[in-house]
Design an enzyme around this catalytic site. Structure first.
Site, PDB file in Angstrom:
ATOM      1  N   ARG A  23       5.025  11.027  -2.560  1.00  0.00           N
ATOM      2  CA  ARG A  23       4.731  10.780  -1.153  1.00  0.00           C
ATOM      3  C   ARG A  23       5.994  10.971  -0.308  1.00  0.00           C
ATOM      4  O   ARG A  23       7.021  10.355  -0.592  1.00  0.00           O
ATOM      5  CB  ARG A  23       4.294   9.307  -1.082  1.00  0.00           C
ATOM      6  CG  ARG A  23       4.233   8.730   0.260  1.00  0.00           C
ATOM      7  CD  ARG A  23       4.171   7.204   0.208  1.00  0.00           C
ATOM      8  NE  ARG A  23       3.943   6.725   1.547  1.00  0.00           N
ATOM      9  CZ  ARG A  23       4.301   5.550   1.994  1.00  0.00           C
ATOM     10  NH1 ARG A  23       4.883   4.679   1.194  1.00  0.00           N
ATOM     11  NH2 ARG A  23       4.067   5.211   3.228  1.00  0.00           N
TER      12      ARG A  23
ATOM     13  N   ARG B 142      13.196   4.388  12.600  1.00  0.00           N
ATOM     14  CA  ARG B 142      11.944   5.147  12.590  1.00  0.00           C
ATOM     15  C   ARG B 142      11.091   4.779  13.814  1.00  0.00           C
ATOM     16  O   ARG B 142      11.621   4.272  14.801  1.00  0.00           O
ATOM     17  CB  ARG B 142      11.221   4.889  11.254  1.00  0.00           C
ATOM     18  CG  ARG B 142      12.059   5.343  10.052  1.00  0.00           C
ATOM     19  CD  ARG B 142      11.330   5.145   8.746  1.00  0.00           C
ATOM     20  NE  ARG B 142      10.139   5.980   8.656  1.00  0.00           N
ATOM     21  CZ  ARG B 142       9.204   5.831   7.710  1.00  0.00           C
ATOM     22  NH1 ARG B 142       9.346   4.884   6.776  1.00  0.00           N
ATOM     23  NH2 ARG B 142       8.148   6.626   7.693  1.00  0.00           N
TER      24      ARG B 142
ATOM     25  N   ASP C 147       1.335 -15.654   6.235  1.00  0.00           N
ATOM     26  CA  ASP C 147       0.845 -17.014   5.978  1.00  0.00           C
ATOM     27  C   ASP C 147       0.909 -17.346   4.486  1.00  0.00           C
ATOM     28  O   ASP C 147       1.236 -18.472   4.109  1.00  0.00           O
ATOM     29  CB  ASP C 147      -0.599 -17.153   6.477  1.00  0.00           C
ATOM     30  CG  ASP C 147      -0.690 -17.222   8.002  1.00  0.00           C
ATOM     31  OD1 ASP C 147       0.369 -17.366   8.660  1.00  0.00           O
ATOM     32  OD2 ASP C 147      -1.809 -17.131   8.533  1.00  0.00           O
TER      33      ASP C 147
ATOM     34  N   ARG D 231       7.489   0.315  13.438  1.00  0.00           N
ATOM     35  CA  ARG D 231       8.047  -0.140  12.150  1.00  0.00           C
ATOM     36  C   ARG D 231       9.221  -1.100  12.332  1.00  0.00           C
ATOM     37  O   ARG D 231       9.739  -1.653  11.365  1.00  0.00           O
ATOM     38  CB  ARG D 231       8.515   1.053  11.314  1.00  0.00           C
ATOM     39  CG  ARG D 231       7.407   1.994  10.900  1.00  0.00           C
ATOM     40  CD  ARG D 231       7.909   3.070   9.944  1.00  0.00           C
ATOM     41  NE  ARG D 231       7.032   4.216   9.980  1.00  0.00           N
ATOM     42  CZ  ARG D 231       5.933   4.358   9.236  1.00  0.00           C
ATOM     43  NH1 ARG D 231       5.599   3.431   8.358  1.00  0.00           N
ATOM     44  NH2 ARG D 231       5.175   5.431   9.333  1.00  0.00           N
TER      45      ARG D 231
ATOM     46  N   TYR E 140      11.253   8.889   1.126  1.00  0.00           N
ATOM     47  CA  TYR E 140      11.253   7.859   0.075  1.00  0.00           C
ATOM     48  C   TYR E 140      11.895   8.297  -1.246  1.00  0.00           C
ATOM     49  O   TYR E 140      12.000   7.485  -2.166  1.00  0.00           O
ATOM     50  CB  TYR E 140       9.813   7.378  -0.168  1.00  0.00           C
ATOM     51  CG  TYR E 140       9.178   6.790   1.078  1.00  0.00           C
ATOM     52  CD1 TYR E 140       9.720   5.657   1.684  1.00  0.00           C
ATOM     53  CD2 TYR E 140       8.075   7.386   1.673  1.00  0.00           C
ATOM     54  CE1 TYR E 140       9.162   5.134   2.846  1.00  0.00           C
ATOM     55  CE2 TYR E 140       7.510   6.867   2.832  1.00  0.00           C
ATOM     56  CZ  TYR E 140       8.060   5.745   3.413  1.00  0.00           C
ATOM     57  OH  TYR E 140       7.513   5.221   4.562  1.00  0.00           O
TER      58      TYR E 140
ATOM     59  N   HIS F 109       4.185  -4.678   8.738  1.00  0.00           N
ATOM     60  CA  HIS F 109       4.138  -4.514  10.191  1.00  0.00           C
ATOM     61  C   HIS F 109       2.847  -5.055  10.806  1.00  0.00           C
ATOM     62  O   HIS F 109       2.724  -5.123  12.028  1.00  0.00           O
ATOM     63  CB  HIS F 109       4.254  -3.030  10.565  1.00  0.00           C
ATOM     64  CG  HIS F 109       5.365  -2.314   9.870  1.00  0.00           C
ATOM     65  ND1 HIS F 109       6.689  -2.695   9.982  1.00  0.00           N
ATOM     66  CD2 HIS F 109       5.370  -1.243   9.023  1.00  0.00           C
ATOM     67  CE1 HIS F 109       7.442  -1.888   9.258  1.00  0.00           C
ATOM     68  NE2 HIS F 109       6.663  -1.006   8.661  1.00  0.00           N
TER      69      HIS F 109
ATOM     70  N   HIS G 191      12.761  -2.551   2.168  1.00  0.00           N
ATOM     71  CA  HIS G 191      12.151  -1.287   2.579  1.00  0.00           C
ATOM     72  C   HIS G 191      13.092  -0.185   2.146  1.00  0.00           C
ATOM     73  O   HIS G 191      14.311  -0.287   2.348  1.00  0.00           O
ATOM     74  CB  HIS G 191      11.946  -1.231   4.095  1.00  0.00           C
ATOM     75  CG  HIS G 191      10.985  -2.270   4.585  1.00  0.00           C
ATOM     76  ND1 HIS G 191       9.619  -2.091   4.574  1.00  0.00           N
ATOM     77  CD2 HIS G 191      11.205  -3.524   5.060  1.00  0.00           C
ATOM     78  CE1 HIS G 191       9.036  -3.187   5.036  1.00  0.00           C
ATOM     79  NE2 HIS G 191       9.969  -4.075   5.337  1.00  0.00           N
TER      80      HIS G 191
ATOM     81  N   GLU H 142      12.721  -9.380   1.391  1.00  0.00           N
ATOM     82  CA  GLU H 142      11.911  -8.246   1.850  1.00  0.00           C
ATOM     83  C   GLU H 142      12.746  -6.975   1.737  1.00  0.00           C
ATOM     84  O   GLU H 142      13.916  -6.968   2.142  1.00  0.00           O
ATOM     85  CB  GLU H 142      11.522  -8.487   3.315  1.00  0.00           C
ATOM     86  CG  GLU H 142      10.763  -7.332   3.935  1.00  0.00           C
ATOM     87  CD  GLU H 142      10.449  -7.574   5.420  1.00  0.00           C
ATOM     88  OE1 GLU H 142      10.847  -8.634   5.969  1.00  0.00           O
ATOM     89  OE2 GLU H 142       9.827  -6.689   6.027  1.00  0.00           O
TER      90      GLU H 142
ATOM     91  N   PRO I 273       0.794  -1.231   0.000  1.00  0.00           N
ATOM     92  CA  PRO I 273       0.000   0.000   0.000  1.00  0.00           C
ATOM     93  C   PRO I 273       0.825   1.279   0.000  1.00  0.00           C
ATOM     94  O   PRO I 273       1.870   1.355   0.655  1.00  0.00           O
ATOM     95  CB  PRO I 273      -0.815  -0.107   1.296  1.00  0.00           C
ATOM     96  CG  PRO I 273      -0.063  -1.058   2.152  1.00  0.00           C
ATOM     97  CD  PRO I 273       0.561  -2.042   1.204  1.00  0.00           C
ATOM     98  N   ASN I 274       0.307   2.228  -0.736  1.00  0.00           N
ATOM     99  CA  ASN I 274       0.840   3.601  -0.833  1.00  0.00           C
ATOM    100  C   ASN I 274       2.108   3.709  -1.675  1.00  0.00           C
ATOM    101  O   ASN I 274       2.573   4.821  -1.939  1.00  0.00           O
ATOM    102  CB  ASN I 274       1.085   4.215   0.565  1.00  0.00           C
ATOM    103  CG  ASN I 274      -0.185   4.246   1.395  1.00  0.00           C
ATOM    104  OD1 ASN I 274      -1.202   4.749   0.920  1.00  0.00           O
ATOM    105  ND2 ASN I 274      -0.167   3.684   2.589  1.00  0.00           N
TER     106      ASN I 274
ATOM    107  N   SER J 220      13.200   2.921   3.337  1.00  0.00           N
ATOM    108  CA  SER J 220      13.697   3.633   4.516  1.00  0.00           C
ATOM    109  C   SER J 220      14.312   2.627   5.493  1.00  0.00           C
ATOM    110  O   SER J 220      14.048   1.419   5.398  1.00  0.00           O
ATOM    111  CB  SER J 220      12.549   4.388   5.193  1.00  0.00           C
ATOM    112  OG  SER J 220      11.555   3.472   5.630  1.00  0.00           O
TER     113      SER J 220
ATOM    114  N   ALA K 191       3.360  -0.870   4.757  1.00  0.00           N
ATOM    115  CA  ALA K 191       2.808  -0.938   6.125  1.00  0.00           C
ATOM    116  C   ALA K 191       2.284  -2.329   6.474  1.00  0.00           C
ATOM    117  O   ALA K 191       2.306  -2.729   7.645  1.00  0.00           O
ATOM    118  CB  ALA K 191       1.701   0.094   6.279  1.00  0.00           C
TER     119      ALA K 191
ATOM    120  N   ASN L  81       8.216  -5.426  -1.232  1.00  0.00           N
ATOM    121  CA  ASN L  81       8.141  -4.324  -0.269  1.00  0.00           C
ATOM    122  C   ASN L  81       6.702  -4.332   0.236  1.00  0.00           C
ATOM    123  O   ASN L  81       5.798  -3.825  -0.428  1.00  0.00           O
ATOM    124  CB  ASN L  81       8.480  -2.974  -0.907  1.00  0.00           C
ATOM    125  CG  ASN L  81       8.489  -1.856   0.143  1.00  0.00           C
ATOM    126  OD1 ASN L  81       7.986  -2.043   1.261  1.00  0.00           O
ATOM    127  ND2 ASN L  81       9.046  -0.717  -0.203  1.00  0.00           N
TER     128      ASN L  81
HETATM  129  C1  DQA Z   1       8.341   1.163   3.733  1.00  0.00           C
HETATM  130  C2  DQA Z   1       8.419   1.321   5.256  1.00  0.00           C
HETATM  131  C3  DQA Z   1       7.083   1.093   5.911  1.00  0.00           C
HETATM  132  O1  DQA Z   1       7.175   1.264   7.315  1.00  0.00           O
HETATM  133  C4  DQA Z   1       6.049   2.073   5.382  1.00  0.00           C
HETATM  134  O2  DQA Z   1       4.781   1.798   5.905  1.00  0.00           O
HETATM  135  C5  DQA Z   1       6.024   2.131   3.888  1.00  0.00           C
HETATM  136  C6  DQA Z   1       7.272   2.055   3.142  1.00  0.00           C
HETATM  137  C7  DQA Z   1       9.680   1.498   3.059  1.00  0.00           C
HETATM  138  O3  DQA Z   1       9.849   1.136   1.899  1.00  0.00           O
HETATM  139  O4  DQA Z   1      10.538   2.134   3.673  1.00  0.00           O
HETATM  140  O5  DQA Z   1       4.972   2.339   3.290  1.00  0.00           O
HETATM  141  O6  DQA Z   1       8.036  -0.188   3.429  1.00  0.00           O
END
Ligand code: DQA
Length: 164
Positions: A33, A124, A104, A128, A38, A97, A117, A115, A25-26, A119, A94, A91
């Site tokens: 954003r 943070r 699963d 997170r 990011y 977390h 990320h 995995e 998401p996002n 950031s 959120a 990635n």
């Molecule tokens: C993220 C880190 C997550 O905590 C956050 O919710 C994101 C982006 C990252 O790529 O740093 O949406 O996955």
């Protein structure tokens, strides 16, 4: 290649390993954003860079993004049995977390996954620091912006090669 492994971790018609890149998401808003966290690259620019690196590494890269947890779960289910993909770069944003469902699903398909990320989640907010995926991922890359994805893809490529 051992016979039991070749049926599960097969590869495409070109013989290349097939990687599914999943973004949660996002992340469709990357570039617009929280650019201080990011960076300025859009998700499509990241996907172009991953496809290009994939070509260099002999990988077929397919990218997917959704803001909906169930859709992400269903996409991961497509990896079941290794018929379509050999590894996953994710990635989870959120949902990493919060989502036992993503955990699963990744456990169920049992493909190597990395995995990432952008950031440094450990520098943070405390919520997170933990993800539901890190403890059984092949590897985790955090804190390098776009390079988190590229480093993650290199790591995944090496992992899939080892498992042949
Ligand atoms: C993220 C880190 C997550 O905590 C956050 O919710 C994101 C982006 C990252 O790529 O740093 O949406 O996955």
């Amino acid at each position: 290649m051992k016979p039991n492994k070749s049926s599960r971790s097969g590869s495409g018609s070109s013989g290349n390993h097939r990687v599914l890149v999943i973004n949660g998401p996002n992340l469709n808003l990357l570039g617009k954003r929280e650019a201080d966290i990011y960076g300025a690259s859009s998700l499509s620019e990241i996907n172009v860079a991953l496809t290009k690196l994939g070509e260099e590494l002999g990988l077929e890269v397919t990218a997917y993004q959704s803001n909906i947890e169930g859709e992400l779960v269903e996409k991961i289910h497509e990896c079941m049995g290794g018929k379509k993909f050999d590894g996953i770069l994710i990635n989870p944003a959120a949902y990493g977390h919060t989502s036992i469902a993503l955990r699963d699903a990744l456990k169920a398909v049992a493909l190597p996954f990395v995995e990432v990320h952008m950031s440094n989640i450990h520098a943070r907010e405390e919520f997170r620091h933990k993800t539901y995926l890190s403890d059984f991922a092949s590897g985790v890359v955090v804190g390098f912006g776009v390079d988190s994805y590229l480093l993650g893809l290199r790591g995944l490529a090496a992992q899939m090669k080892k498992q042949q």
